[in-house]
Design an enzyme around this catalytic site. Structure first.
Site, PDB file in Angstrom:
ATOM      1  N   LYS A  87       0.870  -0.983   0.147  1.00  0.00           N
ATOM      2  CA  LYS A  87       0.059  -0.098   0.063  1.00  0.00           C
ATOM      3  C   LYS A  87       1.097   1.287   0.100  1.00  0.00           C
ATOM      4  CE  LYS A  87      -4.287   1.123   2.078  1.00  0.00           C
ATOM      5  NZ  LYS A  87      -5.162   1.115   3.632  1.00  0.00           N
TER       6      LYS A  87
HETATM    7  O1  G3P Z   1      -7.769   2.006   5.381  1.00  0.00           O
HETATM    8  C1  G3P Z   1      -8.059   3.322   5.092  1.00  0.00           C
HETATM    9  C2  G3P Z   1      -9.353   3.826   5.678  1.00  0.00           C
HETATM   10  O2  G3P Z   1     -10.576   2.855   5.285  1.00  0.00           O
HETATM   11  C3  G3P Z   1      -9.638   4.555   6.700  1.00  0.00           C
HETATM   12  O3  G3P Z   1     -10.784   4.754   7.036  1.00  0.00           O
HETATM   13  O4  G3P Z   1     -12.402   5.385   8.783  1.00  0.00           O
HETATM   14  O5  G3P Z   1     -10.121   5.978   9.144  1.00  0.00           O
HETATM   15  O6  G3P Z   1     -11.328   7.024   7.145  1.00  0.00           O
HETATM   16  P1  G3P Z   1     -11.276   5.906   8.137  1.00  0.00           P
END
Ligand code: G3P
Length: 223
Positions: A87
């Protein structure tokens, strides 16, 4: 649409995997830190443990932000298991690194994507997945799902092979809309996945069936 779980928590990964609907896992430095994972050895061991639970693509994020550092880290991550997808953040050196990984047979997930322009660059560099963060787009009063719709259209028109991995999912409607729009993958925390199960008519219907099942048993016993 493939289902990935967006967590580094092994118990939650196991629980989703046991449902039988899991196609992969995504992690990020915040999710790893939340599990108390620190240092290179613990990080590599944790990814290995995830790979042992789930038979599917596992995104492992580089921590460097320069081309050389990302390439070095990505090679180490990719060596853990064939299912590891490196990633890489959507920054200038990240695009260069994705191209390098593509040319060297290492699969990538381009993360922190918030616009169509960024998604075009990720596809041009050959990313296996592109991760638009729809919840974070919604957080600033833009429309995350509209972004997914736009990317699905552009990738279709341009015949890009990069898979659209909708990330930053906050609720079950995000998942349903992503499926409707045509995202290739949805990566979600455990809660919205489990929330897809719920319906009051299922609960009341099952309650009635179980009551009637008791009557059937009584009737059979009384014969
Ligand atoms: O893995 C990245 C992403 O899904 C992060 O989610 O909830 O931290 O915006 P969030």
């Amino acid at each position: 649409m493939k289902f990935f779980i967006d967590t580094a928590n092994l118990a939650q990964i196991r629980e989703a995997n046991e449902l039988g609907i899991l196609d992969g896992v995504t992690t990020n430095p915040s999710l790893m830190a939340k599990e108390g994972i620190t240092g290179e050895k613990a990080t590599l061991d944790h990814y290995k443990a995830i790979c042992e639970i789930v038979d599917g693509d596992i995104s492992a994020e580089v921590l460097s932000t320069d081309f050389k550092g990302m390439v070095e880290e990505g090679q180490k991550l990719a060596a853990i298991h064939p299912n590891i997808v490196v990633k890489v953040p959507m920054i200038k050196d990240g695009v260069k690194a994705i191209k390098w990984f593509t040319d060297n047979g290492i699969r990538t997930n381009c993360t922190l994507v918030f616009s169509a322009g960024q998604a075009i660059l990720a596809a041009k560099a050959g990313a296996t997945y592109v991760s638009p963060f729809i919840g974070r787009v919604d957080d600033i009063s833009w429309d995350g799902l509209q972004l997914i719709e736009q990317l699905v259209h552009i990738y279709d028109v341009q015949n890009y092979q990069t898979q659209i991995l909708a990330a930053s999912i906050r609720n079950p409607m995000h998942i349903i809309k992503c499926a409707e729009i045509g995202a290739d993958v949805c990566t979600c925390p455990l809660e919205p996945i489990v929330a897809l199960l719920n319906h009051p008519l299922t609960d009341s219907g099952l309650k009635k069936f179980l009551q009637d099942a008791e009557k059937m048993k009584t009737a059979v016993a009384g014969q």
